[in-house]
Design a protein around this motif. Structure first.
Motif: not given
Length: 368
Positions: A319-320, A328-334, A336-337, A340
């Motif tokens: 993810l990152t 890539s996703k930002k660290r916090e987005e990853a 949260q994924e 989830r």
């Protein structure tokens, strides 16, 4: 009659000491199995202090290159920077003689200035199967009592088991170093086939071990997790390069080809029967906790524990990291994924440990 009673008392005392020695040997032998050198030395000191009733203890290991004994670990009033060259008779005498040396009043001996701050001292050599490993030193008994012959036997029991265990751990460390070196070379060759995955394996290994430590995994289990993480994508060696390096989203048939790599990895390593836990971890690291999208149909506790950890670590890095079909996703987005998907794709207990790790890592990064 008195002589008989005295002899009986002496015999009972000897039997008592022998039983204590055998009990200690049994306990120590089991205690040292499968531990690292640091863990063996730490347990050995705790056992020596508790068994002999001393205030200070230290483990000295021999540096084969310099021939100097250095302090590996200590308890009590011992200087951890202390080293002893071969002319330091107060320590080396016991090693040369291969038996303990005791100094109940060291101030009254020629060695009075050898180890400042110590009143009484006993040194016991640590021997491996074919060489000297080092020595264990205990000092200053509770109540300033003298060292007895029973103390000598007990310390020898501890040091004999520890010496063999430390030697085995050293040999294991050397073999592990060769193995990990070979594995890393193999991984670099694999990652060289795709510019999108450079560094992926080392990062996944770092994340998996961090999660494992949060879950209080034992040292030998962490070692298996490390090897599993390093080899988790080995099956991609059979994946066509055009799929690994494709710049667009993958088709269904290409995704099916990618999904073969856990099984192929397990097949490649299948001859290494001693790696059974590693092989199972690699084979099942893409199984989903609820089983809905699992490659092999496993779910919940059917999935090996190490595979559940590797699944979270692998996904977090994916993810990152940039991929040809998405940035890539930002660290916090990853993070949260991952949260989830707890309870569906991932084991909730592993996600909990993952979150504890990322939170602690964030706090450490923010500390002044």
């Amino acid at each position: 009659m008195n002589n008989y009673k005295d002899d009986l008392t002496a015999t009972v005392q000897e039997l008592s000491h022998t039983y204590e020695e055998l009990s200690l040997l049994y306990r120590v032998a089991g205690m040292f199995a499968s531990l690292s050198i640091d863990e063996i030395c730490s347990r050995m000191l705790d056992e020596a202090i508790d068994t002999l009733g001393v205030k200070t203890a230290a483990v000295l290991l021999l540096d084969d290159k310099t021939g100097v004994l250095y302090t590996k670990i200590s308890r009590g009033s011992w200087d951890n920077t202390r080293t002893f060259a071969r002319d330091a008779e107060v320590i080396w005498k016991a090693i040369r003689m291969r038996k303990p040396s005791a100094f109940c009043r060291i101030a009254e001996t020629p060695y009075r200035d050898s180890i400042p701050g110590v009143r009484s001292l006993m040194v016991c050599p640590m021997q491996g199967k074919g060489k000297t490993i080092g020595a264990i030193v205990v000092a200053d008994t509770e109540g300033n009592r003298e060292f007895f012959s029973s103390d000598t036997k007990l310390l020898m029991a501890i040091s004999s088991q520890a010496g063999l265990s430390v030697e085995n751990a050293m040999l294991y460390g050397e073999l592990e170093g060769l193995l990990l070196g070979a594995i890393r070379s193999l991984v670099k060759a694999l990652e060289a086939r795709s510019y999108w995955t450079a560094g992926h394996t080392e990062r996944v290994t770092e994340y998996a071990l961090a999660i494992g430590r949060m879950m209080n995994l034992q040292t030998d289990t962490l070692e298996k997790l490390k090897i599993s993480s390093l080899l988790h994508d080995i099956g991609k060696i059979a994946t066509p390069s055009e799929i690994l390096n494709k710049n667009d989203a993958l088709t269904e048939s290409e995704l099916a080809e990618i999904r073969k790599h856990p099984g192929l990895g397990a097949e490649i390593l299948g001859e290494m029967v001693q790696f059974n836990e590693v092989i199972l971890c690699i084979k099942y690291h893409h199984e989903h906790w609820d089983g809905r999208n699992s490659i092999f149909g496993l779910k919940y506790e059917e999935i090996p524990p190490l595979a559940r950890i590797l699944s979270v670590a692998d996904t977090f890095d994916a993810l990152t990291s940039d991929r040809p079909y998405r940035p890539s996703k930002k660290r916090e987005e990853a993070i949260q994924e991952i949260k989830r998907c707890s309870g569906s794709q991932f084991d909730p207990a592993v996600v909990e440990a993952f979150l504890a790790w990322v939170n602690s890592a964030t706090l450490q990064h923010q500390a002044p």
